[in-house]
Design a protein around this motif. Structure first.
Motif, short mmCIF file in Angstrom:
data_model
loop_
_atom_site.label_atom_id
_atom_site.label_comp_id
_atom_site.label_asym_id
_atom_site.label_seq_id
_atom_site.Cartn_x
_atom_site.Cartn_y
_atom_site.Cartn_z
N HIS A 1 10.53 15.21 5.14
CA HIS A 1 11.49 15.85 4.24
C HIS A 1 12.74 14.98 4.20
CE1 HIS A 1 8.95 19.01 6.06
NE2 HIS A 1 8.99 19.57 4.86
N PRO A 2 13.64 15.19 3.23
CA PRO A 2 14.83 14.34 3.14
C PRO A 2 15.78 14.46 4.31
CG PRO A 2 14.42 15.47 1.05
CD PRO A 2 13.51 16.08 2.07
N THR A 3 15.70 15.54 5.08
CA THR A 3 16.59 15.71 6.23
C THR A 3 15.80 16.25 7.42
OG1 THR A 3 17.19 17.99 5.60
CG2 THR A 3 18.59 16.21 4.76
N ILE A 4 16.34 15.97 8.60
CA ILE A 4 15.87 16.59 9.85
C ILE A 4 17.11 17.00 10.63
CG2 ILE A 4 14.71 16.24 12.07
CD1 ILE A 4 12.80 14.34 10.76
N GLU A 5 17.32 18.27 10.79
CA GLU A 5 18.52 18.73 11.49
C GLU A 5 18.32 18.84 12.99
OE1 GLU A 5 20.25 22.16 9.72
OE2 GLU A 5 20.27 21.32 7.70
N THR A 6 17.08 18.72 13.43
CA THR A 6 16.78 18.82 14.86
C THR A 6 17.21 17.55 15.58
OG1 THR A 6 14.84 20.15 14.34
CG2 THR A 6 14.92 19.17 16.54
N ALA A 7 17.75 17.72 16.78
CA ALA A 7 18.08 16.57 17.63
C ALA A 7 16.78 16.10 18.28
CB ALA A 7 19.11 16.98 18.68
N MET A 8 16.14 15.12 17.65
CA MET A 8 14.79 14.73 18.03
C MET A 8 14.72 14.03 19.39
SD MET A 8 12.91 15.86 15.59
CE MET A 8 11.36 15.01 15.82
N ALA A 9 15.83 13.50 19.88
CA ALA A 9 15.80 12.78 21.16
C ALA A 9 15.30 13.66 22.30
CB ALA A 9 17.19 12.24 21.48
N ALA A 10 15.56 14.94 22.19
CA ALA A 10 15.13 15.86 23.25
C ALA A 10 13.61 15.88 23.40
CB ALA A 10 15.64 17.26 22.95
N ASN A 11 12.89 15.52 22.33
CA ASN A 11 11.43 15.57 22.36
C ASN A 11 10.79 14.26 22.83
OD1 ASN A 11 11.58 18.20 21.28
ND2 ASN A 11 11.61 17.40 19.18
N PHE A 12 11.62 13.24 23.04
CA PHE A 12 11.08 11.96 23.52
C PHE A 12 10.76 12.06 25.01
CE2 PHE A 12 12.35 10.54 19.51
CZ PHE A 12 11.98 9.23 19.29
N PRO A 13 9.57 11.63 25.44
CA PRO A 13 9.24 11.68 26.87
C PRO A 13 10.02 10.62 27.65
CG PRO A 13 7.54 10.50 25.69
CD PRO A 13 8.49 11.02 24.64
#
Length: 393
Positions: free
Chosen positions: A139-151
């Motif tokens: 999608h054009p945006t991602i509001e989630t802080a994706m770093a938290a999901n990196f192992p």
């Protein structure tokens, strides 16, 4: 281990903010994106890298033109022939939709296509194990802080995080959170100005490799990253096909306008260049130079003097000439103007010139112009009332 980190190629994007581009320079702009991509692939081949990271916004929109898709996949095939892998995610501009791609991705391209974080493993020809963790936009945006999901770092010799974003609403992150993962390198994308956010480990935005606007001048191109022991060393390599540049030229020794022309003939550039010239120390030419710059005539004239590898898109002054002292309005002069312009249509044209096109009279003080217009109106009104009363009598 050796790899290239590139981001924000924005293939299909046009050059913005340009008008009246000469025909001989137009071709340079039309082919710039293709040449930039070819330069990246050539660099990878010359450096014999193990792989390339494309950290998002490879394309300017999520429906790349078929022409752009074709030349992109042709260049990827050149990498496949040299056994160079490509790890690619998709950013906020080229968010991934599979049906938009009409050509098959070669086997040497490993894609991150979902908004969930995943890790791909790779072994170099020298036997070094590399883990690459990333995600893509759908999608054009991602509001989630994706770093938290990196192992956290795996058992690989080198673990790389590839991340497109940085601030809301584009996958925001805090640098401190990236550093807690223990990775050896963070390959960032989204910010077009090259930035090194940290040294240990390296956290790098390489910047856009081909500037498309006047703001995109500080280009690093791509980052060439190489392992030295258990350390990674990065250096920027320029790959742009057309360069935006601003040069400030002092006119300390220029006393006559005609001396500008031979000065411009001496300009040299390494690449086809979109050039802005800023003149400084212009006291010798004063207000005449300011007038010719503001009118646009100087820009047109100087374009004829520069080499064809230069498109002179803007001429400006570092500082405006010293303001002339305010001139009091001479009422006798106004009376002469009224006498000269008795026909109301002609007089109205004069007022329109002064009020709507002040750039035509920019050497006059602004306050002087406004006072003149006011006094002209007042005197003309009196003259009109006098003639109207005389007609009644």
């Amino acid at each position: 281990m050796k790899f290239l980190h590139a981001a924000d190629l924005h293939l299909d994007r046009s050059f913005e903010g340009l008008t009246s581009v000469p025909e001989y320079f137009q071709e340079q702009l039309t082919t710039a994106n293709q040449k930039m991509l070819k330069n990246i692939v050539d660099t990878a081949l010359v450096q014999a890298v193990d792989f390339i990271l494309l950290a998002g916004d490879t394309f300017h929109q999520n429906r790349p033109t078929l022409r752009t898709q074709r030349y992109f996949f042709q260049e990827m095939a050149r990498l496949a022939e040299a056994d160079i892998s490509v790890f690619m995610n998709f950013g906020n501009h080229d968010f991934y939709q599979a049906e938009r791609y009409w050509f098959a991705f070669p086997d040497n391209i490993q894609r991150f296509t979902g908004e969930q974080v995943e890790t791909k493993n790779f072994v170099t020809n020298a036997g070094e194990k590399v883990a690459i963790t990333s995600f893509s936009y759908q999608h054009p945006t991602i509001e989630t802080a994706m770093a938290a999901n990196f192992p956290r770092k795996s058992t690989a010799d080198f673990h790389i995080g590839m991340y497109h974003g940085g601030q809301m609403p584009y996958a925001p992150f805090q640098l401190t959170e990236l550093l807690t993962k223990g990775y050896d390198y963070w390959a960032l994308g989204h910010i077009h100005v090259p930035q090194v956010l940290a040294q240990q480990p390296l956290v790098i935005y390489p910047g856009t490799p081909q500037g498309h606007t006047q703001k995109e001048t500080a280009l690093a191109g791509v980052s060439l990253v190489e392992s030295q022991g258990n350390q990674l060393i990065a250096k920027p390599i320029p790959v742009e096909a057309v360069r935006w540049e601003k040069r400030t030229i002092p006119l300390t020794d220029v006393k006559r306008p005609r001396e500008l022309f031979p000065l411009l003939k001496k300009l040299t550039v390494e690449l086809p260049t979109l050039l802005q010239i800023e003149f400084s120390q212009t006291e010798g030419l004063g207000e005449e130079l300011a007038y010719q710059v503001a009118s646009g005539e100087l820009l047109t004239a100087l374009q004829e003097e520069v080499p064809e590898t230069i498109f002179l898109w803007k001429v400006s002054l570092a500082e405006l000439p010293q303001k002339r002292p305010y001139l009091a309005v001479n009422e006798e002069l106004v009376d002469q103007l009224i006498t000269t312009y008795q026909a109301s249509a002609v007089f109205n044209d004069l007022l329109s010139e002064l009020e709507q096109n002040p750039q035509l009279h920019q050497l006059l003080d602004k306050e002087f112009r406004s006072d003149t217009v006011a006094l002209l109106k007042e005197k003309m009104a009196r003259s009109y009332r006098f003639r109207r009363d005389a007609d009644v009598d």
